[in-house]
Scaffold this active site. Structure first.
Site, mmCIF file in Angstrom:
data_model
loop_
_atom_site.group_PDB
_atom_site.id
_atom_site.type_symbol
_atom_site.label_atom_id
_atom_site.label_comp_id
_atom_site.label_asym_id
_atom_site.label_seq_id
_atom_site.Cartn_x
_atom_site.Cartn_y
_atom_site.Cartn_z
ATOM 1 N N SER A 60 -11.000 0.817 3.506
ATOM 2 C CA SER A 60 -10.380 0.404 4.664
ATOM 3 C C SER A 60 -9.636 2.008 5.120
ATOM 4 O O SER A 60 -9.042 2.661 4.383
ATOM 5 C CB SER A 60 -9.186 -0.255 4.482
ATOM 6 N N ARG A 118 0.951 -1.355 -0.008
ATOM 7 C CA ARG A 118 0.087 -0.007 0.055
ATOM 8 C C ARG A 118 0.650 1.217 0.146
ATOM 9 O O ARG A 118 0.474 2.291 0.796
ATOM 10 C CB ARG A 118 -1.030 0.098 1.224
ATOM 11 N N GLU A 128 -4.823 4.838 6.100
ATOM 12 C CA GLU A 128 -4.635 4.648 4.869
ATOM 13 C C GLU A 128 -4.908 5.561 3.877
ATOM 14 O O GLU A 128 -4.128 6.082 3.034
ATOM 15 C CB GLU A 128 -5.626 3.062 4.305
HETATM 16 P P1 FAD Z 1 -8.208 9.754 -4.790
HETATM 17 O O1 FAD Z 1 -8.790 9.470 -3.543
HETATM 18 O O2 FAD Z 1 -8.674 10.798 -5.774
HETATM 19 O O3 FAD Z 1 -6.716 10.120 -4.375
HETATM 20 C C1 FAD Z 1 -5.644 9.213 -3.786
HETATM 21 C C2 FAD Z 1 -4.394 10.040 -3.557
HETATM 22 O O4 FAD Z 1 -3.977 9.759 -4.687
HETATM 23 C C3 FAD Z 1 -4.349 11.117 -3.257
HETATM 24 O O5 FAD Z 1 -3.189 11.557 -2.327
HETATM 25 C C4 FAD Z 1 -4.194 12.015 -4.650
HETATM 26 O O6 FAD Z 1 -3.684 13.388 -4.233
HETATM 27 C C5 FAD Z 1 -3.389 10.939 -5.335
HETATM 28 N N1 FAD Z 1 -3.704 10.899 -6.677
HETATM 29 C C6 FAD Z 1 -5.011 10.599 -7.370
HETATM 30 N N2 FAD Z 1 -4.722 10.768 -8.785
HETATM 31 C C7 FAD Z 1 -3.476 10.956 -8.807
HETATM 32 C C8 FAD Z 1 -2.745 11.050 -10.028
HETATM 33 N N3 FAD Z 1 -3.257 11.097 -11.100
HETATM 34 N N4 FAD Z 1 -1.523 11.496 -10.010
HETATM 35 C C9 FAD Z 1 -0.802 11.470 -8.736
HETATM 36 N N5 FAD Z 1 -1.546 11.492 -7.687
HETATM 37 C C10 FAD Z 1 -2.618 11.057 -7.582
HETATM 38 N N6 FAD Z 1 -8.043 0.340 -2.073
HETATM 39 C C11 FAD Z 1 -6.955 -0.876 -2.617
HETATM 40 O O7 FAD Z 1 -5.933 -0.824 -2.452
HETATM 41 N N7 FAD Z 1 -7.695 -2.003 -2.540
HETATM 42 C C12 FAD Z 1 -9.059 -2.038 -2.431
HETATM 43 O O8 FAD Z 1 -9.567 -3.190 -2.442
HETATM 44 C C13 FAD Z 1 -9.987 -1.019 -2.152
HETATM 45 N N8 FAD Z 1 -11.373 -1.197 -1.981
HETATM 46 C C14 FAD Z 1 -11.888 0.069 -1.677
HETATM 47 C C15 FAD Z 1 -13.285 -0.179 -1.423
HETATM 48 C C16 FAD Z 1 -14.156 1.065 -1.275
HETATM 49 C C17 FAD Z 1 -15.508 0.886 -0.863
HETATM 50 C C18 FAD Z 1 -13.481 2.277 -0.995
HETATM 51 C C19 FAD Z 1 -14.566 3.544 -0.714
HETATM 52 C C20 FAD Z 1 -12.265 2.399 -1.403
HETATM 53 C C21 FAD Z 1 -11.361 1.400 -1.536
HETATM 54 N N9 FAD Z 1 -10.099 1.430 -1.918
HETATM 55 C C22 FAD Z 1 -9.247 0.292 -2.136
HETATM 56 C C23 FAD Z 1 -9.261 2.666 -1.873
HETATM 57 C C24 FAD Z 1 -9.304 3.468 -3.062
HETATM 58 O O9 FAD Z 1 -10.454 3.179 -3.822
HETATM 59 C C25 FAD Z 1 -8.090 3.121 -3.959
HETATM 60 O O10 FAD Z 1 -6.966 3.691 -3.058
HETATM 61 C C26 FAD Z 1 -8.304 4.015 -5.124
HETATM 62 O O11 FAD Z 1 -6.924 3.829 -6.055
HETATM 63 C C27 FAD Z 1 -8.154 5.634 -5.036
HETATM 64 O O12 FAD Z 1 -8.525 6.082 -6.373
HETATM 65 P P2 FAD Z 1 -9.129 7.577 -6.411
HETATM 66 O O13 FAD Z 1 -8.901 7.877 -7.903
HETATM 67 O O14 FAD Z 1 -10.399 7.745 -5.715
HETATM 68 O O15 FAD Z 1 -8.021 8.521 -5.542
HETATM 69 P P1 NAP Z 2 -10.469 -10.049 4.869
HETATM 70 O O1 NAP Z 2 -10.337 -10.997 3.534
HETATM 71 O O2 NAP Z 2 -11.374 -10.031 5.815
HETATM 72 O O3 NAP Z 2 -8.916 -10.336 5.539
HETATM 73 C C1 NAP Z 2 -8.132 -9.177 6.281
HETATM 74 C C2 NAP Z 2 -6.916 -9.045 6.271
HETATM 75 O O4 NAP Z 2 -6.310 -10.229 6.012
HETATM 76 C C3 NAP Z 2 -7.004 -8.440 4.664
HETATM 77 O O5 NAP Z 2 -6.856 -7.166 4.935
HETATM 78 C C4 NAP Z 2 -5.811 -8.957 3.924
HETATM 79 O O6 NAP Z 2 -4.838 -8.304 3.704
HETATM 80 C C5 NAP Z 2 -5.336 -10.195 5.044
HETATM 81 N N1 NAP Z 2 -5.600 -11.434 4.387
HETATM 82 C C6 NAP Z 2 -6.509 -12.411 4.426
HETATM 83 N N2 NAP Z 2 -6.293 -13.419 3.780
HETATM 84 C C7 NAP Z 2 -4.864 -13.287 3.075
HETATM 85 C C8 NAP Z 2 -4.000 -14.200 2.283
HETATM 86 N N3 NAP Z 2 -4.331 -15.339 1.781
HETATM 87 N N4 NAP Z 2 -2.907 -13.685 1.840
HETATM 88 C C9 NAP Z 2 -2.535 -12.412 2.585
HETATM 89 N N5 NAP Z 2 -3.388 -11.659 3.176
HETATM 90 C C10 NAP Z 2 -4.590 -11.851 3.575
HETATM 91 O O7 NAP Z 2 -10.182 -8.500 4.116
HETATM 92 P P2 NAP Z 2 -11.245 -7.682 3.589
HETATM 93 O O8 NAP Z 2 -11.452 -6.517 4.286
HETATM 94 O O9 NAP Z 2 -12.571 -8.273 3.215
HETATM 95 O O10 NAP Z 2 -10.862 -7.267 2.134
HETATM 96 C C11 NAP Z 2 -10.415 -8.232 1.141
HETATM 97 C C12 NAP Z 2 -9.478 -7.819 0.281
HETATM 98 O O11 NAP Z 2 -9.892 -6.469 -0.409
HETATM 99 C C13 NAP Z 2 -7.969 -7.599 0.916
HETATM 100 O O12 NAP Z 2 -6.892 -8.074 -0.157
HETATM 101 C C14 NAP Z 2 -8.151 -6.064 1.013
HETATM 102 O O13 NAP Z 2 -6.932 -5.482 0.984
HETATM 103 C C15 NAP Z 2 -9.138 -5.419 -0.204
HETATM 104 N N6 NAP Z 2 -9.785 -4.285 0.402
HETATM 105 C C16 NAP Z 2 -9.043 -3.416 0.390
HETATM 106 C C17 NAP Z 2 -9.649 -2.071 0.770
HETATM 107 C C18 NAP Z 2 -8.932 -0.656 1.035
HETATM 108 O O14 NAP Z 2 -9.681 0.347 1.097
HETATM 109 N N7 NAP Z 2 -7.786 -0.711 0.867
HETATM 110 C C19 NAP Z 2 -11.056 -2.016 1.082
HETATM 111 C C20 NAP Z 2 -11.742 -3.199 0.826
HETATM 112 C C21 NAP Z 2 -10.858 -4.263 0.617
HETATM 113 P P3 NAP Z 2 -4.527 -7.435 2.461
HETATM 114 O O15 NAP Z 2 -5.261 -6.262 2.700
HETATM 115 O O16 NAP Z 2 -3.063 -7.128 2.540
HETATM 116 O O17 NAP Z 2 -4.949 -8.313 1.210
#
Ligand code: FAD
Ligand code: NAP
Length: 338
Positions: A231, A157, A332
């Site tokens: 998250s 991340r 995050e």
């Molecule tokens: P923004 O919120 O607009 O920006 C995020 C950051 O990136 C800010 O610092 C911004 O300045 C910068 N940024 C944006 N665009 C650019 C650009 N073109 N150049 C340089 N910097 C830039 N994330 C995960 O990793 N895994 C997931 O599974 C996941 N699930 C999500 C589920 C939900 C319901 C929600 C609401 C969020 C989730 N996220 C997840 C977080 C998010 O969606 C991601 O981080 C996504 O990539 C953010 O994109 P955005 O365009 O909305 O970024």
């Molecule tokens: P989950 O399945 O309830 O598991 C909880 C955490 O355990 C996750 O965050 C995941 O880490 C870790 N995990 C579980 N199984 C794993 C495996 N086999 N190997 C390595 N790590 C494992 O998680 P969840 O919240 O429902 O999310 C599911 C996936 O979607 C995750 O990968 C999560 O990162 C992603 N997600 C991200 C966001 C966001 O905003 N960043 C939001 C929703 C979902 P990791 O997060 O490192 O995978």
């Protein structure tokens, strides 16, 4: 006259900026370099990973450039997508073309340009394993540059874009995708269970995407209905010795062991959601800012409260986890003007 940002952040925070500039092409982006340098202009894509203060003083650059191009690269295809494309849209499009590799990353909100910023990841796949290079504006020189995956310094991340905020604005992202027969990643526990439930033993990429979609729809709040930024905390990593001490403490409290996952570099990843749950926050279902019961790593903002209130709840959670486990959770989402 200031511009409202309420609809431009999925947490639904009431916020304003003095100026919002919508960028629809690379030439316009390059021309903005002096404003990035001198006024500290900030970038927004889909606003799904940010916490915005009420009054954003800097101008906001909204990335809305579009376009996808494809180049054959031996057995693979290089797909270059503009930063302003929807990430989920790109995943759906790639599957429709028969390209493989992005299926586990379906339904992640936001833009293509933000995906490298936190090296998005889900269900066992992280973006860096699919990324070839990034085309970006280097703010200091005003030049458009290309950064290889190695130069992006990806981590968990994390990336160079996060570690050096304001240095680059991503204009496009090039991904290397496979064709038919490219291996699919189904090792993530909940994903393999879902495929089993669907009665699929050798899944095609579209079926992996379907399984991930089903899990996400069940477990996560849809930001169009319930304001949230996904998250709110990153999963913490601890050393083997720290883990052993934590597990001993949990045992002494009469609780089962904490879930752990291997992490690169020899450390161990803990599930932040489990720590938050064990601190009793799953029941925080009242008030303007809440914890999502089905996934306590997600804070929701149904009351559309200001950043200060959202961050105060986050701080309560961090303090409780730190007191109970000695682990300081990191936020995050990126914060601006807070
Ligand atoms: P923004 O919120 O607009 O920006 C995020 C950051 O990136 C800010 O610092 C911004 O300045 C910068 N940024 C944006 N665009 C650019 C650009 N073109 N150049 C340089 N910097 C830039 N994330 C995960 O990793 N895994 C997931 O599974 C996941 N699930 C999500 C589920 C939900 C319901 C929600 C609401 C969020 C989730 N996220 C997840 C977080 C998010 O969606 C991601 O981080 C996504 O990539 C953010 O994109 P955005 O365009 O909305 O970024
Ligand atoms: P989950 O399945 O309830 O598991 C909880 C955490 O355990 C996750 O965050 C995941 O880490 C870790 N995990 C579980 N199984 C794993 C495996 N086999 N190997 C390595 N790590 C494992 O998680 P969840 O919240 O429902 O999310 C599911 C996936 O979607 C995750 O990968 C999560 O990162 C992603 N997600 C991200 C966001 C966001 O905003 N960043 C939001 C929703 C979902 P990791 O997060 O490192 O995978």
């Amino acid at each position: 006259m200031s511009v409202r940002l309420d609809g431009l952040n999925t947490l639904g925070i009431p916020a304003r900026a003095e100026e919002v500039i919508t960028v629809t092409d690379t030439r316009t982006l390059a021309r903005l370099a002096p404003r990035f340098r001198e006024e500290g202009m900030i970038v927004l894509g889909g606003g799904s990973n940010v916490v915005l203060g009420a009054d954003i003083r800097q101008p906001v650059c909204l990335m809305r450039n579009r376009g996808i191009r494809v180049e054959e690269r031996g057995p693979e295809v290089a797909v270059t997508a503009a930063a302003g494309e929807s990430w989920h849209g790109l995943v759906r499009w790639s599957l429709g073309q028969g390209y493989q590799g992005l299926e586990n990353l379906v339904l992640i909100p936001g833009s293509v340009g933000a995906a490298p910023v936190q090296n998005i990841g889900a269900y066992g796949v992280e973006l860096d394993t699919r990324l070839d290079s990034v085309g970006a504006l280097e703010v200091a020189s005003g030049e458009m540059v290309r950064l290889s995956a190695r130069e992006c310094a990806f981590g968990y991340r994390s990336s160079r874009f996060r570690l050096e905020p304001g240095r680059f604005v991503i204009a496009e992202v090039t991904l290397l995708l496979g064709r038919e027969g490219y291996p699919v990643e189904t090792g993530y526990g909940e994903l393999s269970l879902e495929l089993e439930r669907m009665g699929i033993s050798r899944p095609a990429p579209v079926q992996v995407a379907e399984a991930v979609t089903r899990i996400r729809r069940r477990k996560l709040p849809d930001p169009r209905r319930v304001p949230n930024a996904g998250s709110f905390f990153r999963n913490p990593r601890v050393s083997g010795a720290e883990l052993a001490a934590l597990q001993r403490r949990e045992q002494a409290r009469g609780r089962g062991p904490l879930r752990t996952y291997p992490d690169a570099g020899g450390s161990v990843k803990l599930a932040a959601a489990e720590l938050i749950d064990r601190c009793g926050f799953k029941t925080r279902q009242e008030g303007g800012v809440r914890v999502w019961r089905r996934q306590p790593l997600v804070l929701t903002n149904p009351g559309r409260r200001a950043a200060a209130e959202v961050l105060a709840v986050a701080e309560q959670i961090r303090s409780a986890v730190e007191e109970a486990y000695g682990v300081r959770l990191e936020l995050e989402p990126d914060t601006f003007g807070c």
